[in-house]
Design an enzyme around this catalytic site. Sequence first.
Site, PDB file in Angstrom:
ATOM      1  N   HIS A 135       8.113   0.799  -1.554  1.00  0.00           N
ATOM      2  CA  HIS A 135       8.723  -0.515  -1.328  1.00  0.00           C
ATOM      3  C   HIS A 135      10.220  -0.382  -1.138  1.00  0.00           C
ATOM      4  CE1 HIS A 135       4.802  -1.314  -3.051  1.00  0.00           C
ATOM      5  NE2 HIS A 135       4.834  -2.476  -2.418  1.00  0.00           N
ATOM      6  N   ASP A 144       7.476  -1.329   2.186  1.00  0.00           N
ATOM      7  CA  ASP A 144       6.991  -2.706   2.293  1.00  0.00           C
ATOM      8  C   ASP A 144       7.979  -3.717   1.715  1.00  0.00           C
ATOM      9  OD1 ASP A 144       4.747  -1.421   3.165  1.00  0.00           O
ATOM     10  OD2 ASP A 144       3.370  -2.364   1.743  1.00  0.00           O
TER      11      ASP A 144
HETATM   12 ZN    ZN Z   1       3.797  -5.991  -0.231  1.00  0.00          ZN
END
Ligand code: ZN
Length: 251
Positions: free
Chosen positions: A198, A46
């Site tokens: 992430h 992400d």
């Molecule tokens: Zn996020």
Amino acid sequence: MKSFVILSSLALFASAQAATLGNMLKRSGVLIYDCAIPGTAALTFDDGPNDYQKIIGDTLAQYNAKGTFFVNGNTYHCIYDPKYAESVRYVFDQGHQIASHTWSHPDLTKLSDAEIHDEMCKIEDAILAITGAKVAYMRPPFAAYNDNVISVAKCRGQDVVIANFDAQDWNGLTPDQTNVLYDNFVATNPSTVLALQHETYNGTATEVLPYAIELLQSHGYKLVTVAECMGNEPYQWVQAPVSDLSSYKCT
Ligand SMILES: [Zn+2]
Ligand SMILES: *[C@@H]1O[C@H](CO)[C@@H](O)[C@H](O)[C@H]1NC(C)=O
């Protein structure tokens, strides 16, 4: 009269076909925590595009694996910045899936329906311009959703992806600590793995990712995109990307 009846039923048939084809690729707001195909693992990243995106794409490719990037339009970087637009295009061309993580990473549960549409529309337009792909999957920031978020995603032809494993890189864990979380999760023999991490952390890209790939592959998991782990297509459609992005701006 007779030919009119034949012609109009042909027209009805043609439009029914078109609607069916369209709806096959439009997702319908399904809330996803687990992959549907046993033995698949979907690694997701992400908050990009960011500086480690290409390393992640290359590392996945090196292991013959695919991943999924839930990107923003303007969080850490503007997606139209040539460096980052090129990065998104690079991992897209490698066959990794690009999906929506909204334009500016708000908590969608605090927004009106019009604002939710706007947050989704702007990142979809960016991904469409940069890659030519109309996204079919989104992940709400902070995994925060409610009935409005789901109905807007459905209206826009997308499923809503959460995860069944949180690598907690966002939570200050070191790569070694995250690797232990992976070990512990895989030890439970999950049917599928849908992992949230992430792309903004060097440790995730350079230390956790190779470890996770080798761990999952050695346990027999096939590393695929979110769409593939669901048995679906990644996009509603794919067209030619915009050749000159110089007029596209974040502000
Ligand atoms: Zn996020
Ligand atoms: C990222 O991590 C790798 C491996 O630990 C290291 O070699 C590299 O210098 C780091 N890069 C940055 C920009 O911190």
